[in-house]
Design a protein around this motif. Structure first.
Motif, mmCIF file in Angstrom:
data_model
loop_
_atom_site.group_PDB
_atom_site.id
_atom_site.type_symbol
_atom_site.label_atom_id
_atom_site.label_comp_id
_atom_site.label_asym_id
_atom_site.label_seq_id
_atom_site.Cartn_x
_atom_site.Cartn_y
_atom_site.Cartn_z
ATOM 1 N N UNK A 109 14.754 21.225 -28.117
ATOM 2 C CA UNK A 109 13.513 21.400 -28.870
ATOM 3 C C UNK A 109 13.666 22.436 -29.969
ATOM 4 N N UNK A 110 14.579 23.419 -29.780
ATOM 5 C CA UNK A 110 14.815 24.429 -30.811
ATOM 6 C C UNK A 110 15.417 23.794 -32.068
ATOM 7 N N UNK A 111 16.317 22.826 -31.897
ATOM 8 C CA UNK A 111 16.906 22.142 -33.058
ATOM 9 C C UNK A 111 15.829 21.393 -33.837
ATOM 10 N N UNK A 122 11.228 16.327 -28.062
ATOM 11 C CA UNK A 122 10.151 16.608 -29.017
ATOM 12 C C UNK A 122 8.848 16.912 -28.266
ATOM 13 N N UNK A 123 8.583 16.109 -27.217
ATOM 14 C CA UNK A 123 7.394 16.359 -26.409
ATOM 15 C C UNK A 123 7.454 17.734 -25.750
ATOM 16 N N UNK A 124 8.637 18.113 -25.303
ATOM 17 C CA UNK A 124 8.788 19.431 -24.665
ATOM 18 C C UNK A 124 8.433 20.538 -25.636
ATOM 19 N N UNK A 125 8.907 20.415 -26.890
ATOM 20 C CA UNK A 125 8.608 21.420 -27.900
ATOM 21 C C UNK A 125 7.137 21.486 -28.226
ATOM 22 N N UNK A 126 6.481 20.318 -28.302
ATOM 23 C CA UNK A 126 5.047 20.290 -28.601
ATOM 24 C C UNK A 126 4.222 20.827 -27.424
ATOM 25 N N UNK A 174 9.512 6.287 -24.545
ATOM 26 C CA UNK A 174 9.012 7.360 -23.677
ATOM 27 C C UNK A 174 8.501 8.496 -24.559
ATOM 28 N N UNK A 175 7.656 9.341 -23.958
ATOM 29 C CA UNK A 175 7.252 10.564 -24.659
ATOM 30 C C UNK A 175 7.314 11.742 -23.671
ATOM 31 N N UNK A 176 6.269 11.970 -22.918
ATOM 32 C CA UNK A 176 6.269 13.159 -22.055
ATOM 33 C C UNK A 176 6.319 12.808 -20.569
ATOM 34 N N UNK A 177 6.417 11.494 -20.277
ATOM 35 C CA UNK A 177 6.434 11.086 -18.873
ATOM 36 C C UNK A 177 7.617 10.159 -18.583
ATOM 37 N N UNK A 236 16.465 27.055 -13.089
ATOM 38 C CA UNK A 236 16.326 26.526 -11.719
ATOM 39 C C UNK A 236 14.906 26.150 -11.353
ATOM 40 N N UNK A 237 13.927 26.509 -12.237
ATOM 41 C CA UNK A 237 12.532 26.312 -11.832
ATOM 42 C C UNK A 237 12.021 24.901 -12.114
ATOM 43 N N UNK A 238 12.605 24.251 -13.135
ATOM 44 C CA UNK A 238 12.164 22.909 -13.502
ATOM 45 C C UNK A 238 10.641 22.860 -13.675
ATOM 46 N N UNK A 239 10.155 23.757 -14.493
ATOM 47 C CA UNK A 239 8.711 23.893 -14.688
ATOM 48 C C UNK A 239 8.145 22.652 -15.373
ATOM 49 N N UNK A 240 7.132 22.019 -14.773
ATOM 50 C CA UNK A 240 6.506 20.858 -15.439
ATOM 51 C C UNK A 240 5.834 21.281 -16.738
ATOM 52 N N UNK A 241 5.934 20.465 -17.754
ATOM 53 C CA UNK A 241 5.367 20.783 -19.070
ATOM 54 C C UNK A 241 4.103 19.996 -19.373
ATOM 55 N N UNK A 242 3.738 19.069 -18.502
ATOM 56 C CA UNK A 242 2.590 18.201 -18.808
ATOM 57 C C UNK A 242 1.297 18.709 -18.174
ATOM 58 N N UNK A 243 1.146 20.005 -18.181
ATOM 59 C CA UNK A 243 -0.108 20.568 -17.677
ATOM 60 C C UNK A 243 -1.230 20.260 -18.653
#
Length: 1414
Positions: A1122-1124, A1153-1157, A1175-1178, A1300-1307
């Motif tokens: 996402x930084x790129x 891209x979804x992760x960055x947004x 696909x997008x965020x799921x 290691x946390x694998x934090x979900x981003x689709x909150x």
């Protein structure tokens, strides 16, 4: 006599043996046109006829009688006519030498022959050249020079001349079409060709055979040449219809009621097997009322036409100085005993008794006196029409085609001339009995048709033409005659007859020509019908043993009376001698049997009719029984006078009927020149009905026009009437028949005169058609000649396919659904279609080794729904198992040809069979694939077939019809039987067949067993890069964490309104392990970058850290990437302004891209809209990929990423090579077992590895071969860290941060950041990487979050027929995917009212030209 004394500088024949076939080429370059004849069981003994003026030492001529090159003398036109006369082909006569005999030992003979050639070569290089008057130099030695011939034993030599052309070289139209090549057809062909203003086509039913090719020896050889047809009717019993044998065989037995007939097939017609007797009709017969007044009142006028024929055929009597012939001596004795000695005379015959060229320039040899004339004499002495009129026609540009059985003629509506329909028997097409006479080929005769197929065949053609709608007199088929023919035998006489032919007769016991003498009783009768002739004859060797049995067993013999005991004993001993010692026992009964050939007058009441479209011959009541009894009584007396027994022919005794070899009539000249009394007028023109009106240019020139029996051998009269008819036609058209002489003909070279084609003023379109056809013929001719020059062997077969083709111009799509729709509609409308095509590869090795694997197509296509049907197919192209560059692992069998309809319209046919991975290990599917043809009929575009290697040329024309055709099992078995190799000998034919079958089997098995074949590894060379799309510029992008990536930029190629303000920026993000090439793919002609830059977009494509870069192996993930993406957007904003940017993102690039947004790294305020591919965020894995994840989550087996890391490291490359590690090789082999649908199977190792790590990324049918073959160039690999994250995200169903946390981003809080951003989600229905639920869940989340309060603008689309990456890399993505993406981008970036206009560029031309309609 010394051999060398036979050399003649004028080019005449040198003969050293009686039996070797003449007209076979020598390799030594010396000699003469017939060549050295050697090898016979009688030690090469034969009568020869050298020019006595030639010195045996010098070989030079000292006499003015030396034969010159072929000459033509001016013929004087009659005072009452201005018609151009036919050419006089006469020559100065040789001084006939006394016959000489030489007996040589075989070994010495070959030594002397070699010595002769050596001396001959020295003489020719040192002696003065002959006088120009005798041998004029020629401008083109290759075309006109004399060629040497031998007995054909040299393996690579062309054994015999071939004047006829392959039917593949037939033109669609000629000025004149001549049907038949006998005495009527040969005359017409020669004279019309000599006009120099008419293109002439000759169609002959039989094959081309030259002396040396006629059946000799065993009866089996002759039986193979027999064709029989008609009705088996003993006596007056109406018997069954019969037909069998080879329809193009040399002998045709036409069985009828009351009488049967024997006629000849072959180039030269019946002249090949007749007895050569040249006998003019008597004046009393010509003055009978049956003839038109123009003939019966001017009987002497026909004399000059007889002279014309005689000048060409050069008839002469058997030479007095030649050996006495027992059968002629016996007939003379019988004539004297009957009191008819004054009626006995020698006949003039067209047998050669001298060396040298004949009147038309063909080298001939003297007769070997074999008695074999009626089975085709092999000694090169018969002046048949083949070596006279036909050879002359060839020399003057006529194009000759054999094995073409003309069926009927029709008048061309709204056009000039006639259309001649014929059945082509070549390429074993006769095995398709239902199609041979149903699917006819045709040729257009623009000016005239001359029927010279023989009385029975020409009448049959006219009858069928009448049935098919060509109006003519009802007299057609009426008033036929058997010419009063009778056959009988004087068995076991007291005198030697020696009347059984031998291929190699002793020079001391020659048989002679078949007929040499006659008892001519035609003159001095009160009634001309009482005239007759009795000729002695000879039985050919092929019938010798049958003849023996027949004479012994035949009932109804008329035994000799008042024989003494000694005479009876002698007769019995003779009979038993022949029975036990064979027909050639010198004191046997057969050797003392006279053969009687009688010609008289019958009642001319025979009828030929068509029953079930087959000719039926009825000679009921035609024999004039009282006259027959009188003749039989005379023959009985003649036989008894010499102590013999009269035996009738087996046809007479067993079937109660006579056999004729001279059927005449059927299209008789009308006595009053109207259709009430005949079919033709006095010059052979066919009446249009019962009146006096005739068809312009429809002329009968054979024996069918003769209205009465002639009581003599008829061919002289047939030829004379033909000369008269053709002369009259030429006079009516202002044509002049050339009098130019022929030089000695090089029958293995080229004609001295090119085919003449009038250069009339033509419309540009017509001129283009003519030029295109000429180019097509030139290409085909080059192929045939090249194969011949290298002595290549070929292979051919014939195929019939049938189905349904729907006539609809709107069926433009080239996909299976369209063809199946067309087929269903056509079937419901009964729009049937069928083709009957012969495939010929003239060089089998070229067929196998050339990338196009092509053969030549000839035949017909029938589809009544398409105007112009039936269509002629000429010089089409067949491709066997060619690589389909538009679909990986696919081979096609293609049929491409132009076809000409009877309305003159030319269309194009393209058909292809698809053999792909779906046939793997599936025999029924393999049959279905190889027997199903997808057909497109389109408009013909001039020049569309000029490039034979252009597989898409057929797309240039507008579509007319589509459908599907199939091979029926019965037709398939017939097709197998038609397969026939060609070659100069049996070994070459066997090698050709074996090579073809090996190739066919190998290609078939490689497709059928594709999962088991060798793996396909990446190549080192680029192939199929047809659309190089380099970026305008590229920039380095440095992310916030210091990682450097790349971004490629393409400026727009078209600007809407030509206003730079209308340029919009478009940011495109590829997925993991790939790079910008999925959007700028070089292996398809129209990629995504092409598409969007021509729509006015400046395209930016990032190559981020998890794409196909070396840094991708540094354990980066989608979350890191996402930084790129932010850095790229920053660069765009800094260089092109801060306007919002529309983004297109694919797969894991879309997740990144979804992760960055979602986490706020990329501000949504920078984004104008998003198109998310797959696909997008799921992310949710497909069932197969999900199974991999679930299987790896338990302790057994261990996770696949960790298992791979244990053995091969942390990087998995999608590419591989032959030099890879053992672990990778083992993995490659294991991946053969990766579960795939049959249609998706392939043997590409890189494709297998991609499927392992990501799942199958495409429907194989959507990729072209170049893309699939080099998939390793567009895929990199994946590190195990990324793979682990992907597995977890796909299993959990949402984007995540790193371990290691694998934090979900689709909150919900993160999703809120997407408010106000229009999003289009699309997914391939056949996606095997991600589930369709991936986009569905995102769509539902967005709608639930923003749809209710009007803040949402979201769309989702499922694309049928597509998988994962093929939505961008597919060959048809330009029409199936790009347009709806562009429409959404246009709507968001340019407004709802914006309408895209196609710019005028090469892509529009490609689309409109059909080049992209795959």
């Amino acid at each position: 006599m010394d051999k060398s004394s036979t050399y003649n500088p004028s080019g005449s024949l040198q003969v050293n043996g009686p039996l070797s076939p003449p007209l076979t080429p020598a390799l030594n370059g010396n000699g003469n046109a017939i060549g050295i004849m050697d090898g016979n069981p009688f030690h090469n003994a034969r009568p020869v006829s050298p020019d006595p003026s030639v010195s045996s030492n010098s070989g030079s001529s000292s006499s003015p009688s030396t034969r010159p090159a072929s000459t033509l003398t001016e013929a004087t036109s009659p005072p009452h006519s201005q018609a151009p006369s036919s050419p006089d082909l006469s020559r100065n006569r040789h001084t006939r030498p006394l016959p000489a005999f030489a007996i040589h030992d075989d070994e010495h003979e070959h030594e002397q022959e070699h010595e002769y050639h050596h001396q001959h070569h020295q003489h020719r290089s040192s002696s003065p050249q002959p006088s120009p008057r005798h041998h004029q130099p020629l401008p083109n030695n290759k075309a006109r020079g004399t060629t040497t011939y031998t007995d054909g034993r040299q393996e690579e030599a062309q054994a015999f001349p071939r004047l006829s052309k392959p039917v593949e070289l037939l033109r669609s139209a000629y000025d004149v079409v001549v049907i038949g090549s006998g005495y009527g057809g040969g005359v017409a062909a020669s004279r019309m060709a000599r006009t120099g203003q008419q293109s002439v086509c000759v169609l002959e039913r039989g094959r081309e055979k030259w002396p040396g090719e006629y059946p000799a020896g065993s009866s089996l050889a002759s039986v193979k040449e027999l064709h029989y047809s008609g009705t088996l009717s003993p006596g007056w019993v109406k018997g069954p219809a019969v037909e069998g044998g080879d329809p193009t065989g040399l002998f045709h037995l036409v069985m009828g009621r009351g009488q049967s007939a024997v006629v000849g097939n072959g180039l030269g017609g019946t002249s090949l097997i007749n007895a050569n007797v040249f006998m003019e009709a008597d004046k009393e017969t010509l003055a009978m009322k049956a003839w038109p007044s123009e003939i019966r009142e001017n009987v002497d006028d026909l004399d000059r036409y007889y002279e014309k024929v005689a000048d060409v055929l050069e008839p002469e009597e058997y030479p007095a100085e030649w050996p006495e012939l027992p059968k002629a001596k016996l007939l003379q004795k019988q004539a004297e005993l009957l009191g008819l000695g004054h009626k006995f005379k020698k006949v003039r015959q067209t047998t050669r008794f001298i060396n040298g060229p004949n009147s038309c320039g063909v080298e001939m040899s003297p007769s070997s006196l074999t008695g074999q004339d009626t089975t085709g004499v092999n000694d090169g002495s018969k002046n048949s029409t083949l070596v006279t009129y036909v050879a002359d026609a060839w020399n003057w540009g006529a194009e000759i085609f054999c094995e073409c059985e003309v069926r009927y003629i029709e008048k061309v509506k709204n056009d000039e001339g006639y259309r001649v329909y014929f059945a082509w028997h070549g390429r074993n097409r006769g095995l398709f009995k239902a199609n041979l006479h149903g699917d006819l080929m045709w040729v257009h005769a623009k000016k005239a048709v001359f029927l010279g197929a023989g009385s029975i065949a020409s009448t049959e053609i006219l009858l069928r033409s009448k049935a098919m709608g060509l109006e003519m007199s009802d007299m057609v088929g009426q008033n036929m005659s058997g010419n009063g023919d009778m056959l009988a035998f004087g068995y076991n006489t007291d005198e030697k007859a020696n009347a059984v032919g031998r291929e190699s007769p002793s020079p001391y016991n020659p048989i002679g020509p078949t007929i040499t003498s006659v008892i001519d009783c035609r003159e001095g009768n009160d009634n001309p019908l009482d005239g007759f002739v009795i000729e002695e004859g000879a039985i050919p060797h092929a019938l010798a043993h049958l003849f023996q049995a027949m004479l012994d067993l035949m009932p109804g013999k008329k035994e000799a009376k008042d024989e003494t005991l000694a005479e009876r004993t002698q007769a019995a001993l003779a009979r038993y001698g022949s029975r036990f010692l064979g027909p050639y026992f010198k004191n046997g009964a057969v050797e003392r049997t006279q053969v009687y050939l009688v010609m008289s007058h019958d009642s001319n009441q025979a009828v030929l009719s068509l029953k079930d479209d087959k000719p039926m011959l009825e000679f009921l009541g035609v024999s004039r029984s009282h006259h027959v009894k009188k003749l039989n009584k005379l023959l009985e007396r003649a036989t008894e006078a010499v102590g013999g027994t009269l035996v009738q022919s087996p046809f007479y005794e067993l079937l109660g009927q006579q056999i004729t070899v001279h059927p005449i009539g059927g299209a008789c000249m009308a006595r009053d020149n109207t259709g009430w009394t005949g079919v033709t007028n006095h010059i052979g023109q066919v009446f249009t009905g019962r009146g006096a009106e005739t068809y312009d240019g429809l002329v009968v020139t054979d024996g069918a026009v003769i209205p009465t029996a002639l009581g003599a051998n008829p061919f002289a009269t047939i030829a004379a009437l033909a000369e008269r008819s053709v002369e009259a036609y030429c006079a009516s058209k202002g044509l002049t028949i050339s009098q130019e002489r022929n030089d000695i003909l090089n029958l293995l070279g080229e004609p001295q005169h090119a085919p003449k084609r009038r250069r009339e003023r033509q419309k540009q379109r017509e001129h283009a058609k003519v030029m295109e056809e000429q180019e097509s013929i030139s290409v085909a001719n080059k192929v045939i000649r090249t194969a011949r020059d290298v002595c290549a062997s070929g292979i051919g077969f014939t195929e019939v396919m049938s189905g349904f083709v729907h006539h609809d111009r709107n069926l433009v799509e080239d996909n299976r659904e369209t063809y199946e729709l067309a087929h269903r509609v056509a079937k419901s409308l009964c729009e049937s279609a069928r083709f009957f095509l012969s495939v010929q590869a003239f060089n089998t090795q070229e067929l196998i080794n050339h990338s196009q694997h092509r053969g030549m197509l000839t035949g017909t296509f029938v589809c009544p729904a398409i105007p112009g049907s039936p269509f002629m197919v000429q010089r089409g192209e067949f491709n066997l198992f060619i690589l389909n560059n538009k679909a990986p692992g696919t081979r096609n069998l293609t049929y491409d040809f132009d076809m000409t309809g009877i309305n003159g319209r030319k269309l194009h046919f393209h058909g292809y069979k698809v053999v792909d991975s779906s046939v793997a290990l599936a025999p029924f599917q393999f049959w279905r694939a190889t027997s199903t043809l997808y057909v497109t009929v389109s408009e013909h575009v001039p020049g569309m077939c000029a490039d034979l290697d252009d597989e898409d040329a057929w797309r240039q024309g507008a579509v007319i019809a589509k459908g599907i055709m199939h091979i029926q099992p019965a037709d398939f078995f017939s097709q197998i039987n038609t397969m026939s190799p060609t070659g100069s000998n049996l070994i070459k034919k066997a090698v050709s067949a074996a090579s073809f079958l090996t190739y066919f089997t190998r290609k078939s098995l490689s497709l059928f067993l594709s999962p088991l074949t060798s793996l396909q590894y990446p190549t080192k060379t680029f192939s199929g890069f047809i659309n190089h799309t380099p970026p305008t510029r590229s920039v380095d992008i440095v992310a916030v964490d210091g990682v450097c990536s790349r971004m490629h930029i393409w400026e727009p190629t078209q600007i809407p309104g030509n206003d730079p303000k209308n340029i919009r920026n478009l940011f495109m993000i590829p997925g993991a392990s790939v790079d910008h090439q999925i959007f700028a793919l070089p292996t398809i002609p129209y990629n995504a970058v092409n598409y969007f830059t021509r729509a006015g977009y400046r395209v930016f494509v990032t190559v981020h850290r998890i794409s196909q870069l070396m840094m991708a192996g540094n354990l980066w993930t989608t979350y890191d990437a996402r930084h790129d993406l932010r850095a790229c957007l920053e660069h765009i904003r800094s260089t092109h302004g801060t306007a919002k940017i529309y983004t297109i993102a694919h797969c894991m690039g879309s997740v990144a891209f979804a992760s960055g947004l979602l986490d706020g790294t990329i501000p949504s305020a920078w984004i104008l809209g998003i198109t998310c591919s797959q696909v997008f965020m799921n992310p949710i894995w497909s069932p197969t990929n999900m199974a991999k994840v679930i299987a790896g989550n338990g302790p057994i087996p261990p996770p696949l990423d960790k298992l791979y890391s244990l053995f091969a490291g942390s990087w998995f490359s999608c590419s591989t090579s032959h030099n890879d590690t053992l672990v990778q090789h083992a993995l490659n082999q294991l991946l053969r077992l990766y579960p795939q649908a049959r249609r998706e199977m392939c043997n590409n190792a890189a494709c297998h590895r991609t499927s392992l790590v990501f799942g199958r990324c495409w429907n194989h049918a959507n990729l072209n071969e170049a893309t699939h073959r080099q998939i390793d160039r567009f895929f990199g690999g994946v590190n195990m860290t990324l793979l682990n994250l992907l597995m977890k995200m796909g299993y959990e169903g949402h984007a995540m941060a790193n371990a290691p946390h694998y934090t979900p981003l689709t909150t919900p809080e993160n999703v809120e950041r997407l408010r106000g951003v229009p999003i289009l989600l699309f997914v391939g229905r056949d996606n095997a990487v991600l589930s369709a639920e991936a986009t569905e869940r995102t769509y539902e989340t967005l709608c639930d979050a923003f749809g209710g309060d009007g803040g949402g603008d979201y769309k989702r689309k499922v694309v049928p027929g597509y998988g994962h990456l093929d939505g961008w890399m597919g060959r048809n993505a330009w029409k199936d995917v790009y347009p709806f993406v562009r429409e959404e981008v246009d709507r968001v970036t340019r407004g709802e009212d914006y309408r895209f206009e196609e710019p005028a560029d090469r892509f529009r031309d490609m689309v409109r030209g059909g080049e992209l309609l795959y």
